[in-house]
Structures are given as C-alpha cells and as structure tokens.
Design a protein around this motif. Structure first.
Motif, short mmCIF file in Angstrom:
data_model
loop_
_atom_site.label_atom_id
_atom_site.label_comp_id
_atom_site.label_asym_id
_atom_site.label_seq_id
_atom_site.Cartn_x
_atom_site.Cartn_y
_atom_site.Cartn_z
N LEU A 243 0.86 -1.28 0.02
CA LEU A 243 0.03 -0.06 -0.11
C LEU A 243 0.89 1.00 0.14
CD1 LEU A 243 -2.74 -1.00 2.81
CD2 LEU A 243 -3.20 -0.61 0.21
N PRO A 244 0.54 2.45 -0.50
CA PRO A 244 1.20 3.34 -0.62
C PRO A 244 1.16 4.04 0.66
CG PRO A 244 -1.00 3.93 -1.59
CD PRO A 244 -0.97 2.50 -1.45
N THR A 245 2.15 5.00 0.89
CA THR A 245 2.17 6.00 2.15
C THR A 245 1.22 7.05 1.69
OG1 THR A 245 4.02 7.24 1.38
CG2 THR A 245 4.53 5.41 2.81
N GLU A 246 0.75 7.70 2.82
CA GLU A 246 -0.04 8.81 2.44
C GLU A 246 0.73 10.03 1.44
OE1 GLU A 246 -1.35 11.27 5.87
OE2 GLU A 246 -2.70 12.28 4.45
N ALA A 247 1.92 10.13 1.92
CA ALA A 247 2.61 11.09 1.00
C ALA A 247 2.97 10.48 -0.42
CB ALA A 247 3.94 11.52 1.53
N GLU A 248 3.26 9.31 -0.62
CA GLU A 248 2.86 8.64 -1.82
C GLU A 248 1.69 8.84 -2.71
OE1 GLU A 248 6.50 5.22 -1.54
OE2 GLU A 248 4.46 4.89 -1.01
N VAL B 35 -7.78 16.27 -2.88
CA VAL B 35 -6.41 15.67 -2.84
C VAL B 35 -5.77 15.87 -1.49
CG1 VAL B 35 -5.77 15.26 -5.32
CG2 VAL B 35 -5.19 17.21 -4.14
N ALA B 36 -5.96 16.89 -0.89
CA ALA B 36 -5.29 17.01 0.63
C ALA B 36 -5.81 16.36 1.67
CB ALA B 36 -5.05 18.64 0.63
N ALA B 37 -7.31 16.10 1.42
CA ALA B 37 -8.25 15.58 2.51
C ALA B 37 -7.63 14.36 2.92
CB ALA B 37 -9.58 15.53 2.03
N ARG B 38 -8.21 13.99 4.05
CA ARG B 38 -7.88 12.71 4.63
C ARG B 38 -8.78 12.16 5.85
NH1 ARG B 38 -3.76 13.70 9.20
NH2 ARG B 38 -2.46 12.16 8.27
N PRO C 283 -0.47 4.65 9.85
CA PRO C 283 -1.31 4.74 11.04
C PRO C 283 -1.43 6.03 11.34
CG PRO C 283 0.97 4.50 11.67
CD PRO C 283 0.96 4.32 10.47
N TRP C 284 -2.77 6.20 11.76
CA TRP C 284 -3.30 7.55 12.33
C TRP C 284 -4.78 7.30 13.07
CZ3 TRP C 284 -6.84 11.53 9.41
CH2 TRP C 284 -6.79 12.77 10.09
N ARG C 285 -4.92 8.07 14.26
CA ARG C 285 -6.13 7.97 14.93
C ARG C 285 -6.53 6.32 15.43
NH1 ARG C 285 -10.56 11.77 11.60
NH2 ARG C 285 -9.56 13.82 12.48
N GLY C 286 -5.48 5.64 15.60
CA GLY C 286 -5.67 4.28 15.87
C GLY C 286 -6.15 3.28 15.14
N GLY C 287 -6.09 3.78 13.76
CA GLY C 287 -6.40 3.06 12.36
C GLY C 287 -5.38 3.34 11.45
N ARG C 288 -5.88 3.26 10.21
CA ARG C 288 -5.12 3.56 8.99
C ARG C 288 -5.62 4.77 8.28
NH1 ARG C 288 0.15 0.90 9.37
NH2 ARG C 288 -0.53 -0.69 10.90
N VAL C 289 -4.77 5.51 7.53
CA VAL C 289 -5.25 6.76 6.71
C VAL C 289 -5.95 6.25 5.60
CG1 VAL C 289 -4.33 8.66 5.30
CG2 VAL C 289 -3.30 8.23 7.56
N ILE C 290 -7.15 6.85 5.08
CA ILE C 290 -7.70 6.48 3.86
C ILE C 290 -7.86 7.77 3.40
CG2 ILE C 290 -9.32 4.61 4.40
CD1 ILE C 290 -11.42 6.30 5.20
N LYS C 291 -7.83 7.99 1.61
CA LYS C 291 -7.61 9.25 0.96
C LYS C 291 -8.59 9.25 -0.25
CE LYS C 291 -4.36 11.67 1.17
NZ LYS C 291 -4.17 13.21 1.72
#
Length: 326
Positions: free
Chosen positions: A178-183, A282-285, A258-266
């Motif tokens: 899976l991509p990192t959020e930055a990628e 695109v900046a939303a998360r 990881p974020w907020r005890g879970g995983r980032v979705i974009k």
C-alpha cells in the motif's frame, strides 16, 4: 464530521458503530509478506518521485483532519497502479490464494441504505452517527449489497468491502504494498502543484463532471448527475497528469500510514457531498479501523523500484510518525 460518517468502522469510536450481527467466524487472516525481488507490472505507472507541497491551508476540511500546514515532502521513485483494484483482479487473487476477507469472516459489512430494498434497510442495524450506513449480513466483495447481489456487469468496478488487512494481502501477493499517504498524495496530484483536485481548482470545469461523488440531497437522494449512483468503472473519468484514474471520488483508498488508532484513507468516495463531507480533495484525509469494510472503500497498489533511491518512502514514514500521525 468523523471518519466514520464517510467510511464506517466495524466497531466505531466509543461503541458508535453499528451493532455486530455475528461474531467473526475465524481468526484474522495472516498478512502475507511481499514477494522478494518482485518487479512492478508493465501497466503500472512509474513515477520519479521528488519534493512536492503536501496538504492544504484552505480550511475546507474538518480541523481534526489536520490537512495543514502545507509543507514540502520528498518521496522516492515508485510505481503505482493506474486504477484501484477491480473486482476481477480481486477475484483472481481470492481464487488463487483462498483468501477470506474480513467482511466474510465477520459475516457482514456496511451498505448504503439507498442501495437496499426498503424492507431490508428498515430492519438493518445502523451506525448511530451516520444512519445511512446499514450493517448487512452477507455483504462482502462478492455480494456488494448483500445476499442476492453479485458482480455481474461490475468486473471493471473497484473491489469494495475490503479491509486494510485485505488490501495489504492483495498488494503483497502482487509483489507490492500500500502507498504511504505522501506517495498517494504525490501520485494523486498528477504533477499539479497545490491544486485542489487532480485536474485543477474547479470541481466541474466548463460544467464537466470529473469524478464520481454525490449530487442531490445527502443522504436522502442521489441524483447521479455524474452518471453513477454507487461505484463507477475504474477508468470512467479522464486520468490525471500522471495517467492515474479516479484518485478522488468513487471509493476511499487505503494507505499504509497509522493514524487515529487506524489507518489513513484518502480520496473520498461516491458518498461525498459538500453539505457533509468534502473529502474528495487531494489534500483531504480520514482514517478507519484495520478490519473495517464498506461499500465505498477500496485501494490501489504501489511497487518499489530497484535502485539507490528505493528507501525514500521510508524517510517519509519517519516524518509522518513524528509530525502528524501520533
């Protein structure tokens, strides 16, 4: 405006998720390791990486989402799938590996109330903070609206009802991750510096729909003015400047972080509407639990490229952990 309104958790913060109809039928599926030395497929888009401006200072998102401040972030070179994983691609993986998704193990997943027969929706458990989400027994990637539904005609739609764990396993099977959020954000921007959307700052330039989101009175009526109510085929709209399709709208995409005890979705999904959730920028998360699944959540895969710069994304992970995600 929590993440669970956009893509509901399996348990919910403070028990705010829908009641679980059944207990899991088995333990969690083991996460597969990546195939050593795997090369990205020929159809993947190779990106050189580099430094870009990540995030937004526009103030259009919820303050808790921490989209800002805009900052310079560097990612190394990587390859990325032009589309989210389709139902056909997921089916090939499930057939070869026998993978049982988290939705199948739990015996249920979340479906939008408007996509169900009224009688089914009326008796289904709901997410209290987002009552348009119904917990439907038998809903999974193969049965997107529960028993009686199937994938006929949706082979080129995004695979949904898949958890972060499921997405991890598919990517490893394909030799990627899976991509990192930055990628993800670097790829989604398509080379446009600081733009709100993958195509620019206007949602509908010259009145043209560029993504699959909600039109109408959310959550009671979807006018489907963009052509779709629910998911759309993965190449429906024009690709961004890097050749990637539908990086916003259609389905949320899991990221590694990881974020907020879970995983980032974009990226937002077909449920996003500016009256409630404008996370199709695109900046939303947002974030969700690792075993959560819903009818509007999917993923796309990335692959490391051989060479001295392949550790660049790891450097971003360290930056993420120290600046926003803890």
């Amino acid at each position: 405006m929590s993440g669970h309104c956009c893509s509901p958790g399996r348990h919910g913060p403070g028990g705010d998720g829908a009641a679980e109809p059944v207990e899991p039928v088995a333990g969690a599926a083991p996460l597969r390791g990546p195939r050593p030395g795997a090369e990205p497929p020929a159809h993947a888009v190779r990106l050189p990486g580099g430094t870009f401006r990540m995030g937004s200072d526009e103030g259009l998102g919820h303050p808790d989402d921490q989209e800002g401040p805009v900052r310079a972030v560097t990612v190394g070179p990587f390859a990325v799938a032009a589309t989210t994983v389709t139902t056909a691609q997921w089916a090939a993986f499930a057939e070869e590996t026998g993978h049982v998704s988290d939705a199948q193990r739990f015996g249920w997943s979340h479906v939008l109330h408007l996509h169900l027969p009224p009688a089914v929706a009326a008796r289904a458990p709901r997410v209290r903070s987002a009552p348009w989400w119904c917990a439907i027994q038998g809903a999974d990637w193969r049965h997107p609206e529960g028993p009686g539904s199937d994938l006929a005609g949706r082979e080129d739609h995004p695979a949904v009802h898949l958890s972060w764990r499921d997405a991890q396993s598919w990517c490893a099977w394909a030799g990627g991750r899976l991509p990192t959020e930055a990628e993800w954000e670097y790829a989604a921007r398509g080379g446009l510096e600081g733009a709100r959307y993958p195509w620019g700052d206007e949602l509908r330039p010259d009145g043209e729909h560029r993504c699959n989101i909600w039109q109408g009175d959310f959550p009671h009526r979807d006018e489907a003015a963009d052509g779709w109510s629910g998911t759309a085929p993965v190449t429906t709209y024009t690709a961004n400047g890097f050749g990637l399709f539908q990086t916003v709208g259609n389905v949320w995409e899991w990221c590694a972080d990881p974020w907020r005890g879970g995983r980032v979705i974009k990226g937002g999904s077909f449920l996003c509407h500016d009256s409630w959730c404008n996370r199709y920028r695109v900046a939303a998360r947002s974030a969700n639990e690792e075993d959560a699944s819903a009818a509007n959540a999917g993923f796309r895969c990335v692959w490391d490229l051989a060479g001295p710069d392949r550790t660049g994304s790891g450097a971003h992970r360290a930056w993420t952990a120290t600046s926003r995600n803890e």
